[in-house]
Design a protein around this motif. Structure first.
Motif, PDB file in Angstrom:
ATOM      1  N   LEU A   1       2.127 -47.830 -12.411  1.00 37.77           N
ATOM      2  CA  LEU A   1       0.723 -48.053 -12.752  1.00 37.77           C
ATOM      3  C   LEU A   1       0.105 -49.127 -11.868  1.00 37.77           C
ATOM      4  CD1 LEU A   1      -1.699 -47.460 -14.592  1.00 37.77           C
ATOM      5  CD2 LEU A   1      -0.849 -49.254 -16.105  1.00 37.77           C
ATOM      6  N   SER A   2       0.793 -50.233 -11.684  1.00 33.39           N
ATOM      7  CA  SER A   2       0.239 -51.315 -10.871  1.00 33.39           C
ATOM      8  C   SER A   2       0.123 -50.901  -9.408  1.00 33.39           C
ATOM      9  CB  SER A   2       1.073 -52.588 -11.014  1.00 33.39           C
ATOM     10  OG  SER A   2       2.400 -52.396 -10.567  1.00 33.39           O
ATOM     11  N   ALA A   3       1.086 -50.158  -8.889  1.00 34.20           N
ATOM     12  CA  ALA A   3       1.015 -49.708  -7.495  1.00 34.20           C
ATOM     13  C   ALA A   3      -0.175 -48.772  -7.285  1.00 34.20           C
ATOM     14  CB  ALA A   3       2.313 -49.021  -7.089  1.00 34.20           C
ATOM     15  N   ILE A   4      -0.357 -47.838  -8.189  1.00 36.53           N
ATOM     16  CA  ILE A   4      -1.478 -46.899  -8.072  1.00 36.53           C
ATOM     17  C   ILE A   4      -2.806 -47.638  -8.160  1.00 36.53           C
ATOM     18  CG2 ILE A   4      -2.670 -44.983  -9.229  1.00 36.53           C
ATOM     19  CD1 ILE A   4       0.233 -43.995 -10.007  1.00 36.53           C
ATOM     20  N   MET A   5      -2.931 -48.531  -9.129  1.00 35.60           N
ATOM     21  CA  MET A   5      -4.183 -49.268  -9.304  1.00 35.60           C
ATOM     22  C   MET A   5      -4.477 -50.163  -8.103  1.00 35.60           C
ATOM     23  SD  MET A   5      -5.704 -48.253 -11.955  1.00 35.60           S
ATOM     24  CE  MET A   5      -6.976 -49.493 -11.950  1.00 35.60           C
ATOM     25  N   VAL A   6      -3.463 -50.855  -7.597  1.00 38.07           N
ATOM     26  CA  VAL A   6      -3.667 -51.733  -6.441  1.00 38.07           C
ATOM     27  C   VAL A   6      -4.119 -50.928  -5.233  1.00 38.07           C
ATOM     28  CG1 VAL A   6      -2.356 -53.078  -4.736  1.00 38.07           C
ATOM     29  CG2 VAL A   6      -2.200 -53.665  -7.140  1.00 38.07           C
ATOM     30  N   CYS A   7      -3.512 -49.786  -4.997  1.00 39.35           N
ATOM     31  CA  CYS A   7      -3.898 -48.951  -3.854  1.00 39.35           C
ATOM     32  C   CYS A   7      -5.345 -48.477  -3.974  1.00 39.35           C
ATOM     33  CB  CYS A   7      -2.956 -47.758  -3.727  1.00 39.35           C
ATOM     34  SG  CYS A   7      -1.316 -48.206  -3.146  1.00 39.35           S
ATOM     35  N   ILE A   8      -5.715 -48.008  -5.135  1.00 39.23           N
ATOM     36  CA  ILE A   8      -7.078 -47.493  -5.331  1.00 39.23           C
ATOM     37  C   ILE A   8      -8.108 -48.614  -5.250  1.00 39.23           C
ATOM     38  CG2 ILE A   8      -8.642 -46.440  -7.021  1.00 39.23           C
ATOM     39  CD1 ILE A   8      -6.179 -44.790  -7.971  1.00 39.23           C
ATOM     40  N   VAL A   9      -7.872 -49.694  -5.961  1.00 33.89           N
ATOM     41  CA  VAL A   9      -8.855 -50.780  -6.007  1.00 33.89           C
ATOM     42  C   VAL A   9      -8.978 -51.472  -4.657  1.00 33.89           C
ATOM     43  CG1 VAL A   9      -9.379 -53.020  -7.052  1.00 33.89           C
ATOM     44  CG2 VAL A   9      -8.643 -51.118  -8.486  1.00 33.89           C
ATOM     45  N   SER A  10      -7.869 -51.722  -3.987  1.00 34.54           N
ATOM     46  CA  SER A  10      -7.966 -52.395  -2.689  1.00 34.54           C
ATOM     47  C   SER A  10      -8.681 -51.522  -1.662  1.00 34.54           C
ATOM     48  CB  SER A  10      -6.591 -52.827  -2.188  1.00 34.54           C
ATOM     49  OG  SER A  10      -5.755 -51.716  -1.971  1.00 34.54           O
ATOM     50  N   ALA A  11      -8.454 -50.211  -1.695  1.00 35.72           N
ATOM     51  CA  ALA A  11      -9.173 -49.319  -0.782  1.00 35.72           C
ATOM     52  C   ALA A  11     -10.669 -49.345  -1.095  1.00 35.72           C
ATOM     53  CB  ALA A  11      -8.633 -47.896  -0.889  1.00 35.72           C
ATOM     54  N   PHE A  12     -11.013 -49.300  -2.358  1.00 40.69           N
ATOM     55  CA  PHE A  12     -12.420 -49.334  -2.762  1.00 40.69           C
ATOM     56  C   PHE A  12     -13.094 -50.632  -2.318  1.00 40.69           C
ATOM     57  CE2 PHE A  12     -15.716 -50.506  -5.818  1.00 40.69           C
ATOM     58  CZ  PHE A  12     -16.576 -49.424  -5.681  1.00 40.69           C
ATOM     59  N   VAL A  13     -12.426 -51.757  -2.575  1.00 41.16           N
ATOM     60  CA  VAL A  13     -13.009 -53.054  -2.203  1.00 41.16           C
ATOM     61  C   VAL A  13     -13.183 -53.164  -0.689  1.00 41.16           C
ATOM     62  CG1 VAL A  13     -12.570 -55.541  -2.163  1.00 41.16           C
ATOM     63  CG2 VAL A  13     -12.232 -54.263  -4.271  1.00 41.16           C
ATOM     64  N   LEU A  14     -12.175 -52.744   0.057  1.00 42.11           N
ATOM     65  CA  LEU A  14     -12.299 -52.803   1.519  1.00 42.11           C
ATOM     66  C   LEU A  14     -13.424 -51.898   2.030  1.00 42.11           C
ATOM     67  CD1 LEU A  14      -8.608 -52.917   2.788  1.00 42.11           C
ATOM     68  CD2 LEU A  14     -10.381 -54.615   3.176  1.00 42.11           C
ATOM     69  N   LEU A  15     -13.502 -50.698   1.488  1.00 41.27           N
ATOM     70  CA  LEU A  15     -14.552 -49.784   1.947  1.00 41.27           C
ATOM     71  C   LEU A  15     -15.947 -50.285   1.604  1.00 41.27           C
ATOM     72  CD1 LEU A  15     -13.039 -46.263   1.237  1.00 41.27           C
ATOM     73  CD2 LEU A  15     -13.682 -47.214   3.457  1.00 41.27           C
TER      74      LEU A  15
ATOM     75  N   THR B   1       1.873 -58.711 -14.050  1.00 46.04           N
ATOM     76  CA  THR B   1       0.749 -58.758 -14.980  1.00 46.04           C
ATOM     77  C   THR B   1       0.759 -57.535 -15.884  1.00 46.04           C
ATOM     78  OG1 THR B   1      -0.566 -60.027 -13.404  1.00 46.04           O
ATOM     79  CG2 THR B   1      -1.758 -58.897 -15.171  1.00 46.04           C
ATOM     80  N   VAL B   2       0.916 -56.347 -15.304  1.00 44.34           N
ATOM     81  CA  VAL B   2       0.971 -55.120 -16.105  1.00 44.34           C
ATOM     82  C   VAL B   2       2.193 -55.150 -17.017  1.00 44.34           C
ATOM     83  CG1 VAL B   2       1.262 -52.618 -16.012  1.00 44.34           C
ATOM     84  CG2 VAL B   2      -0.349 -53.740 -14.479  1.00 44.34           C
TER      85      VAL B   2
ATOM     86  N   SER C   1      -3.346 -55.617   2.162  1.00 44.77           N
ATOM     87  CA  SER C   1      -3.932 -55.976   0.880  1.00 44.77           C
ATOM     88  C   SER C   1      -3.063 -55.484  -0.275  1.00 44.77           C
ATOM     89  CB  SER C   1      -5.335 -55.383   0.777  1.00 44.77           C
ATOM     90  OG  SER C   1      -5.888 -55.629  -0.483  1.00 44.77           O
ATOM     91  N   CYS C   2      -2.582 -54.256  -0.169  1.00 45.60           N
ATOM     92  CA  CYS C   2      -1.708 -53.706  -1.218  1.00 45.60           C
ATOM     93  C   CYS C   2      -0.426 -54.515  -1.349  1.00 45.60           C
ATOM     94  CB  CYS C   2      -1.363 -52.248  -0.907  1.00 45.60           C
ATOM     95  SG  CYS C   2      -2.724 -51.101  -1.103  1.00 45.60           S
ATOM     96  N   LEU C   3       0.176 -54.844  -0.224  1.00 52.09           N
ATOM     97  CA  LEU C   3       1.447 -55.568  -0.252  1.00 52.09           C
ATOM     98  C   LEU C   3       1.308 -57.007  -0.746  1.00 52.09           C
ATOM     99  CD1 LEU C   3       3.075 -54.263   3.059  1.00 52.09           C
ATOM    100  CD2 LEU C   3       3.654 -53.636   0.704  1.00 52.09           C
ATOM    101  N   THR C   4       0.138 -57.596  -0.565  1.00 52.68           N
ATOM    102  CA  THR C   4      -0.043 -58.970  -1.029  1.00 52.68           C
ATOM    103  C   THR C   4      -0.505 -59.049  -2.484  1.00 52.68           C
ATOM    104  OG1 THR C   4      -2.273 -59.057  -0.097  1.00 52.68           O
ATOM    105  CG2 THR C   4      -0.490 -59.932   1.258  1.00 52.68           C
ATOM    106  N   THR C   5      -1.164 -58.014  -2.977  1.00 55.26           N
ATOM    107  CA  THR C   5      -1.648 -58.071  -4.358  1.00 55.26           C
ATOM    108  C   THR C   5      -0.719 -57.410  -5.369  1.00 55.26           C
ATOM    109  OG1 THR C   5      -3.015 -56.105  -3.979  1.00 55.26           O
ATOM    110  CG2 THR C   5      -4.084 -58.244  -3.739  1.00 55.26           C
TER     111      THR C   5
END
Length: 74
Positions: free
Chosen positions: A16-30, A57-58, A46-50
């Protein structure tokens, strides 16, 4: 090959955390920088650092959220 059921909560948290980090970091960068030549490199960094923050946390918060949802629903 299966993972023992006792690891299900950790696997859930990891996925769950990996999927969310990938989606959110891509959205924020874009939205903040738009598509550019270095996007993929920045996105992976960004994914690897967050993810190391998101995963524990999850893992800690998910049981509490399940309990709250259980109390709020019938």
């Amino acid at each position: 090959m299966y993972i023992p059921a006792r690891f299900a909560p950790l696997l859930f948290s990891a996925l769950l955390s990996a999927i969310m980090v990938c989606i959110v970091s891509a959205f924020v960068l874009l939205t903040s920088q738009g598509p550019h030549a270095d996007f993929t490199t920045q996105w992976i960094k960004s994914c690897l650092t967050t993810w190391p923050i998101a995963f524990p946390t999850v893992a800690v918060v998910a049981p509490w959220v399940r309990k709250v949802v259980g109390r709020l629903t019938r």
